[in-house]
Design a protein around this motif. Structure first.
Motif, PDB file in Angstrom:
ATOM      1  N   UNK A 403      13.399 -63.271  -5.039  1.00 33.70           N
ATOM      2  CA  UNK A 403      12.882 -61.965  -5.457  1.00 33.70           C
ATOM      3  C   UNK A 403      13.402 -61.536  -6.820  1.00 33.70           C
ATOM      4  N   UNK A 404      14.686 -61.701  -7.083  1.00 37.02           N
ATOM      5  CA  UNK A 404      15.244 -61.312  -8.373  1.00 37.02           C
ATOM      6  C   UNK A 404      14.717 -62.205  -9.493  1.00 37.02           C
ATOM      7  N   UNK A 405      14.585 -63.492  -9.204  1.00 41.93           N
ATOM      8  CA  UNK A 405      14.113 -64.438 -10.214  1.00 41.93           C
ATOM      9  C   UNK A 405      12.685 -64.131 -10.648  1.00 41.93           C
ATOM     10  N   UNK A 470      24.499 -63.495  -6.446  1.00 41.81           N
ATOM     11  CA  UNK A 470      23.401 -62.617  -6.841  1.00 41.81           C
ATOM     12  C   UNK A 470      23.548 -62.249  -8.312  1.00 41.81           C
ATOM     13  N   UNK A 471      22.481 -61.708  -8.916  1.00 39.88           N
ATOM     14  CA  UNK A 471      22.593 -61.322 -10.328  1.00 39.88           C
ATOM     15  C   UNK A 471      23.738 -60.354 -10.584  1.00 39.88           C
ATOM     16  N   UNK A 478      20.266 -65.349 -13.014  1.00 39.65           N
ATOM     17  CA  UNK A 478      18.815 -65.340 -12.885  1.00 39.65           C
ATOM     18  C   UNK A 478      18.264 -66.699 -13.290  1.00 39.65           C
ATOM     19  N   UNK A 479      17.347 -67.210 -12.517  1.00 39.08           N
ATOM     20  CA  UNK A 479      16.771 -68.525 -12.783  1.00 39.08           C
ATOM     21  C   UNK A 479      16.193 -68.655 -14.189  1.00 39.08           C
ATOM     22  N   UNK A 488      22.523 -67.957 -22.589  1.00 38.25           N
ATOM     23  CA  UNK A 488      22.986 -67.737 -21.222  1.00 38.25           C
ATOM     24  C   UNK A 488      23.501 -69.051 -20.636  1.00 38.25           C
ATOM     25  N   UNK A 489      24.580 -68.948 -19.877  1.00 37.68           N
ATOM     26  CA  UNK A 489      25.170 -70.150 -19.308  1.00 37.68           C
ATOM     27  C   UNK A 489      24.679 -70.416 -17.901  1.00 37.68           C
ATOM     28  N   UNK A 490      25.405 -71.299 -17.229  1.00 41.38           N
ATOM     29  CA  UNK A 490      25.060 -71.619 -15.844  1.00 41.38           C
ATOM     30  C   UNK A 490      25.420 -70.442 -14.943  1.00 41.38           C
ATOM     31  N   UNK A 491      24.916 -70.473 -13.721  1.00 39.46           N
ATOM     32  CA  UNK A 491      25.177 -69.392 -12.773  1.00 39.46           C
ATOM     33  C   UNK A 491      26.671 -69.219 -12.546  1.00 39.46           C
ATOM     34  N   UNK A 492      27.094 -67.968 -12.487  1.00 40.82           N
ATOM     35  CA  UNK A 492      28.489 -67.668 -12.233  1.00 40.82           C
ATOM     36  C   UNK A 492      28.822 -67.921 -10.765  1.00 40.82           C
TER      37      UNK A 492
END
Length: 759
Positions: A403-405, A470-471, A478-479, A488-492
């Motif tokens: 949903x966020x993506x 989550x974001x 975010x994807x 932007x880097x990789x997911x935290x």
């Protein structure tokens, strides 16, 4: 588990025998309409600054006498809309039909973060309760002044304050103004003194909209001149776009715009079907660079334990030593495993966005509109005050899915194609391939029993990726941030507590050692219903059954002997009375499990009655029982729905669900390749609730996940003498070249004699 599937004719015929419940929100859906109004369900008053301590941040009295209640939580199918209306109606002494609930929306509702962790009743509903009670007392004070009567002689009912032969409407009392008063923490509550609406099974507000086919979900929302978009996905996570054949793509008919931002490619068209066909036509004209980086050819459980870890001792009792176990009379050790699993939301993720006059509007089924606003602001370089996000129910999902993506992607496309509403809906294959999954986990347990059969030592090691990625206001999670190439880097990382949730048993154990090992796994992961509690409770409760056998004890009595919490024992005793009534045949068995979610929320004891075809490896779940103590019950039917849904989802996870992948990407992209429990496989379910009106309400939405699967594997052992320690169960039972025999312990079938469990 799967039988031959019904034909279409048989399926239609069977509908007359099925009751199918859909759980969504109704207040918002009834006001969705095809116009360009930014907020078609906005209350009359918009608060520029929302103070959670102010009455006005939570409710508004409207001129027609109706009351709008604001909640920062989203309706995910958990029934929060109805429950919140109940607590408000109770405190305001109004008909619930006069209450409207306004769901999460930036600038209109309080910022309550995410709708997660089974906290909606505990946090939002209780905040609304205090705000409504404070509003009632404030209205009575104002009426006493206005009518020149003693406050004690007045009664507020159905929007009127009456007494001494006089009356005045609550709107007239405010004279069109706000309350301008703070919420009182010690205000008297009608829920404890009157309790007319709370505690009743009020029908869900949203069901009528679903049944009548009214626009309800984000998928239903339409605007004039709205255009449709599709993302052209890369062949693998982390792929980079090397080249694009613009000339060939320019020849494609019906293309309103091709959007390229870094390695993110999308098509926009006037018609949704055209956007789908265009995305398929564009794909061959893109050249990608990617690596074959996913681990294939080795067992996932071995792979995740071989990864570098951030290891930590989470709990160690005073005087702990490994000798507590090594020097004991009875020792037992076992390992358990849970694979990656999907959210598998029935409706693919969807969002709508519009950018005009320097402002961005987004309609989304995100579980956190305020955190999402912060993340999108970082993604697009906009100030948060220029972004308005409105929550609209989606087709049901517990956890962080796409949903966020999809909302962030729609927002990005709106910036590239301004002044039009852009609707972006993922396809089923996208949902399965790109959502964040529930992570794989491995659990290793060792315990010692004394001569009386009591646990003296307990050692628990768990391996897990972190949960809750989550974001949270961070664009990196975010994807689309991974592909637009704007720094932007990789997911935290998420939070460690998600992995260790319920890792500490709720039982009394003198000596305990708990250690977690957090790795970074090969697949994208985040929050899925229950987080680490699902795997931890599965392992702990299966192990408790194994220890009960070592102690030659009844499984329920063994648990009761290690509990001091009377509310926990009440649940198990009630469950015990129910399952004693069951007579089992050959090849059948009953298993039990218990947990208190997060060791602080709802108590849940579950039993499963199954039969096993050992030759074919088939399991039939005949019936599930649950006994639940969630403190004060706001809506009994709503609570039962939550537990029932959790039980069905859990046995689906445990029996058959598993994310598969090759060396580049996830491979089970359809319902055929990612099976979930089907209608004809759903068991009978009985749920008993222990209502405690004078206790605080406890979160229950995730209470059933772990105990249901644990009860299932315990029942399989009693039915067939097969101890399954690795999920999914069907894969383990049907040991083939793909399966792993060490996940199944073939032990002699047990005979508990006077015990309640049949084999």
């Amino acid at each position: 588990m799967h039988k031959d599937q019904h034909s279409r004719r048989k399926f239609i015929q069977s509908l007359g025998m099925l009751t199918i419940g859909f759980s969504m929100s109704g207040v918002v859906s009834s006001r969705l309409r095809a116009d360009t109004t930014l907020d078609p369900s906005a209350p009359d008053t918009q608060n520029a600054r929302l103070d959670p301590k102010a009455i006005d941040s939570w409710l508004t009295i409207r001129e027609d006498g109706r009351v709008t209640i604001r909640t920062g939580k989203m309706e995910l199918g958990q029934g929060i809309t109805t429950a919140i209306a109940q607590v408000a109606a109770e405190e305001l002494n109004m008909d619930i039909a006069a209450i409207d609930v306004h769901l999460a929306e930036t600038e209109y509702t309080p910022n309550e973060g995410y709708t997660a962790g089974s906290m909606s009743i505990q946090s939002s509903a209780m905040s609304v309760r205090k705000a409504a009670a404070s509003a009632r007392e404030r209205l009575l004070d104002l009426a006493a002044q206005e009518l020149a009567l003693a406050k004690g002689s007045l009664e507020l009912q159905d929007g009127l304050v009456q007494g001494g032969g006089k009356s005045i409407s609550i709107y007239a009392l405010l004279k069109g103004k706000q309350f301008a008063a703070s919420i009182s923490s010690d205000v008297p509550l009608y829920a404890t003194s009157r309790r007319k609406i709370v505690g009743q099974s009020i029908a869900r507000m949203d069901i009528k909209h679903i049944l009548t086919g009214e626009p309800h979900f984000i998928h239903d929302l339409r605007f004039p001149e709205m255009v449709h978009a599709r993302i052209v996905r890369p062949p693998a996570h982390g792929a980079k776009l090397l080249a694009i054949d613009d000339r060939a793509i320019a020849q494609l008919p019906g293309l309103a715009k091709l959007v390229r931002v870094g390695s993110l490619v999308a098509v926009i068209a006037e018609d949704e079907y055209k956007s789908i066909t265009l995305s398929e036509a564009v794909a061959p004209h893109l050249t990608w660079k990617f690596e074959k980086a996913l681990p294939v050819g080795e067992l996932l459980r071995d792979h995740i334990r071989s990864l570098p870890t951030d290891s930590k001792t989470d709990k160690q009792s005073e005087g702990w030593s490994d000798q507590v176990i090594s020097d004991s009379v009875v020792r037992h050790q076992a390992s358990y495993f849970k694979p990656y699993i999907m959210h598998a939301a029935n409706g693919p993720s969807c969002a709508i966005a519009r950018y005009t006059d320097g402002k961005l509007s987004v309609w989304t089924h995100s579980q956190g509109v305020y955190p999402l606003r912060g993340a999108i602001a970082g993604l697009l370089g906009l100030k948060e005050e220029l972004i308005h996000i409105k929550g609209v129910p989606g087709a049901g999902c517990y956890g962080h899915n796409g949903a966020d993506d999809v909302a962030a992607e729609a927002a990005l496309l709106a910036m590239e194609f301004p002044d039009r509403h852009i609707r972006l809906q993922w396809m089923r294959e996208e949902e399965n391939a790109w959502e964040p999954y529930g992570t794989a986990m491995a659990m290793e347990l060792e315990a010692a029993l004394d001569r009386e059969g009591r646990i003296q030592g307990w050692k628990y090691d768990l391996w897990s990726d972190d949960h809750g990625v989550r974001p949270g206001g961070d664009a990196d999670n975010l994807l689309p941030a991974w592909y637009i190439e704007k720094g932007h880097g990789a997911a935290k990382s998420g939070f460690r507590g998600g992995a260790t949730r319920n890792a500490e048993p709720y039982y009394i154990i003198p000596h305990m050692h708990l250690r977690s090992h957090i790795f970074r796994g090969p697949l994208r992961r985040s929050s899925l219903r229950g987080l680490g509690a699902y795997a931890n409770v599965f392992a702990i409760e299966a192990f408790m059954d194994e220890l009960a056998e070592k102690a030659a004890a009844d499984p329920i009595e063994f648990r009761l002997n290690h509990l001091r919490d009377s509310r926990a024992t009440d649940c198990l005793r009630m469950l015990q009375r129910e399952v004693r009534k069951v007579n089992c045949h050959d090849g059948e068995g009953i298993g039990v499990a218990f947990a208190r979610y997060k060791n602080a929320a709802a108590y849940c004891a579950i039993a499963a009655h199954v039969s096993v075809d050992s030759r074919k490896g088939n399991v039939t779940v005949h019936k599930l029982w649950a006994v639940v103590d969630a403190g004060e019950v706001i809506n009994p039917d709503g609570l039962k729905n939550q537990i029932e849904g959790g039980m069905v989802q859990s046995i689906s996870w445990g029996l058959m669900e598993e994310v598969n992948f090759d060396d580049t990407h996830v491979t089970n992209l359809t319902w055929a390749s990612y099976p979930i429990l089907r209608f004809q496989e759903a068991p009978a379910i009985q749920i008993d609730i222990i209502d405690r009106p004078h206790e605080a309400p406890l979160g229950a939405g995730e209470a059933a996940q772990g105990p249901a699967t644990a009860a299932l594997v315990n029942a399989i052992y009693r039915a067939a003498g097969i101890r399954v320690r690795e999920l999914p169960i069907i894969k383990a039972l049907r040991v083939t070249g793909v399966g792993d025999r060490s996940s199944i312990s073939h032990e002699n079938p047990i005979n508990f004699g006077q015990f309640i469990f049949c084999i």
